[in-house]
Every structure is written in structure tokens, then in C-alpha cells.
Design a protein around this motif. Structure first.
Motif, short mmCIF file in Angstrom:
data_model
loop_
_atom_site.label_atom_id
_atom_site.label_comp_id
_atom_site.label_asym_id
_atom_site.label_seq_id
_atom_site.Cartn_x
_atom_site.Cartn_y
_atom_site.Cartn_z
N GLN A 152 8.79 14.14 12.99
CA GLN A 152 7.51 14.83 13.01
C GLN A 152 6.70 14.42 14.23
O GLN A 152 6.53 13.25 14.52
CB GLN A 152 6.73 14.57 11.73
N LYS A 153 6.23 15.39 14.93
CA LYS A 153 5.50 15.19 16.18
C LYS A 153 4.00 15.03 15.91
O LYS A 153 3.51 15.31 14.84
CB LYS A 153 5.70 16.39 17.11
N HIS A 154 3.32 14.62 16.94
CA HIS A 154 1.86 14.53 16.88
C HIS A 154 1.32 15.95 16.86
O HIS A 154 1.44 16.70 17.83
CB HIS A 154 1.34 13.77 18.10
N PRO A 185 0.84 -1.20 0.00
CA PRO A 185 0.00 0.00 0.00
C PRO A 185 0.88 1.25 0.00
O PRO A 185 2.00 1.22 0.50
CB PRO A 185 -0.79 -0.11 1.30
N LEU A 186 0.36 2.32 -0.54
CA LEU A 186 1.10 3.59 -0.56
C LEU A 186 1.25 4.12 0.86
O LEU A 186 0.43 3.82 1.74
CB LEU A 186 0.35 4.63 -1.39
N PHE A 187 2.27 4.93 1.07
CA PHE A 187 2.40 5.63 2.35
C PHE A 187 1.81 7.02 2.15
O PHE A 187 2.29 7.79 1.33
CB PHE A 187 3.87 5.75 2.77
N ASP A 188 0.76 7.31 2.90
CA ASP A 188 0.09 8.60 2.76
C ASP A 188 0.31 9.42 4.02
O ASP A 188 -0.40 9.22 5.01
CB ASP A 188 -1.40 8.40 2.49
N ASN A 245 13.86 9.24 6.08
CA ASN A 245 13.80 9.03 7.53
C ASN A 245 13.97 10.35 8.28
O ASN A 245 13.25 10.63 9.24
CB ASN A 245 14.86 8.03 7.99
N GLU A 246 14.93 11.14 7.85
CA GLU A 246 15.17 12.44 8.48
C GLU A 246 13.94 13.35 8.35
O GLU A 246 13.67 14.15 9.23
CB GLU A 246 16.38 13.14 7.86
N TYR A 247 13.23 13.22 7.27
CA TYR A 247 12.03 14.04 7.07
C TYR A 247 10.86 13.57 7.93
O TYR A 247 10.21 14.36 8.61
CB TYR A 247 11.62 14.05 5.59
N PHE A 248 10.59 12.26 7.91
CA PHE A 248 9.38 11.75 8.57
C PHE A 248 9.53 11.46 10.05
O PHE A 248 8.59 11.69 10.82
CB PHE A 248 8.88 10.48 7.86
N ASN A 290 0.88 11.05 14.49
CA ASN A 290 2.32 10.97 14.62
C ASN A 290 2.85 10.17 13.44
O ASN A 290 2.72 8.96 13.39
CB ASN A 290 2.67 10.31 15.96
N ILE A 291 3.46 10.84 12.48
CA ILE A 291 3.88 10.24 11.22
C ILE A 291 5.10 9.35 11.39
O ILE A 291 5.23 8.33 10.72
CB ILE A 291 4.19 11.34 10.18
N GLY A 292 6.02 9.72 12.28
CA GLY A 292 7.29 9.01 12.43
C GLY A 292 7.14 7.50 12.61
O GLY A 292 7.74 6.74 11.85
N PRO A 293 6.38 7.04 13.60
CA PRO A 293 6.23 5.60 13.77
C PRO A 293 5.56 4.91 12.59
O PRO A 293 5.92 3.78 12.24
CB PRO A 293 5.35 5.48 15.04
N LYS A 294 4.62 5.57 11.95
CA LYS A 294 3.97 4.98 10.78
C LYS A 294 4.97 4.81 9.64
O LYS A 294 4.95 3.80 8.94
CB LYS A 294 2.80 5.85 10.31
N TRP A 295 5.85 5.81 9.46
CA TRP A 295 6.87 5.72 8.43
C TRP A 295 7.82 4.58 8.74
O TRP A 295 8.20 3.81 7.87
CB TRP A 295 7.62 7.04 8.29
N LYS A 296 8.22 4.44 9.98
CA LYS A 296 9.17 3.39 10.37
C LYS A 296 8.59 2.01 10.06
O LYS A 296 9.27 1.14 9.51
CB LYS A 296 9.51 3.51 11.85
N ILE A 297 7.33 1.80 10.38
CA ILE A 297 6.67 0.52 10.12
C ILE A 297 6.58 0.29 8.61
O ILE A 297 6.83 -0.81 8.12
CB ILE A 297 5.28 0.47 10.78
N TRP A 298 6.21 1.34 7.86
CA TRP A 298 6.11 1.20 6.41
C TRP A 298 7.47 0.82 5.83
O TRP A 298 7.55 -0.03 4.96
CB TRP A 298 5.59 2.50 5.78
N MET A 299 8.54 1.44 6.30
CA MET A 299 9.89 1.13 5.80
C MET A 299 10.29 -0.30 6.15
O MET A 299 10.93 -0.98 5.34
CB MET A 299 10.92 2.12 6.35
#
Length: 117
Positions: free
Chosen positions: A91-93, A11-14, A85-88, A22-31
């Protein structure tokens, strides 16, 4: 030699799907899922990995990636991952940060300049 079946696309990462999330943890899981995806598909070439990362992540991530300075060349998979990773990740809630900002109060002994800083 038997070939491995191709694993279905991810699935795409949106990053905009959950405003205030909180985008950071979602990005980490997607990666982490993406790393499993490229391993399962037997992809080792850095250029293919980078192209697939940007394709699978989706249009919005590609737009963000184009704005990131010094994002590497076409074969720079590791650099692309590092920059995203540095971008996402930091990012805070957003809703919680807005709440904390609105809860700030000037102490009775503080001057306006002290409170502002």
C-alpha cells in the motif's frame, strides 16, 4: 521451573488511523514488535500464534483478514502472516499517489488515447 512473566498486550494495529499514511512500513514495524511479543511470552504453538496475531492486531485487521482469499486454516500462522503482509506492504502513501495523479499532463504530441494509457 521458573515461569516467565506475561508481557502486557500490544497496541492494536489500526490501518485507518492515519488516512493517507504509508501503511506498509507501519505494518512491518508492528509485525516485528509482535514477533518479539510472542517470543517474550514463550508462545511456539502455531494455532496460538495465529489466534494471538489476529486478536492483538484488532477488529479492523480481522475484518480485512476475513476478506483475504485463501487465508489458511486455524493452524496456519505462517500463511496468515504472509497474507497480511501481502495486503499491507504494497500500500502506497495515498496522498502522494493522489498528488502524482493530479500532476499528470498530456504532452502536446500525445493523442488522447496515448495520454489515457
Amino acid at each position: 521451573m521458573a515461569t516467565m512473566p506475561i508481557v502486557n498486550p500490544m497496541p492494536l494495529f489500526d490501518p485507518d488511523s492515519d488516512i493517507g499514511a504509508n501503511i506498509g512500513p507501519k505494518w512491518k514495524i508492528w509485525m516485528e514488535d509482535f514477533e518479539m511479543y510472542i517470543t517474550a511470552n514463550g508462545i511456539t504453538d502455531k494455532a496460538k500464534k495465529r489466534a494471538l496475531l489476529l486478536y492483538q492486531a484488532g477488529t479492523r485487521v480481522r475484518e480485512i483478514f476475513r476478506q483475504v482469499p485463501d487465508n489458511g486454516d486455524d493452524e496456519g500462522y505462517d500463511k496468515a502472516v504472509k497474507k497480511l503482509n501481502e495486503y499491507f506492504e504494497p500500500q502506497k502513501h495515498r496522498l502522494y499517489e493522489a498528488y502524482k495523479f493530479r500532476e499528470a499532463q498530456q504532452d502536446g504530441s500525445e493523442t488522447l488515447d496515448q495520454y489515457y494509457i
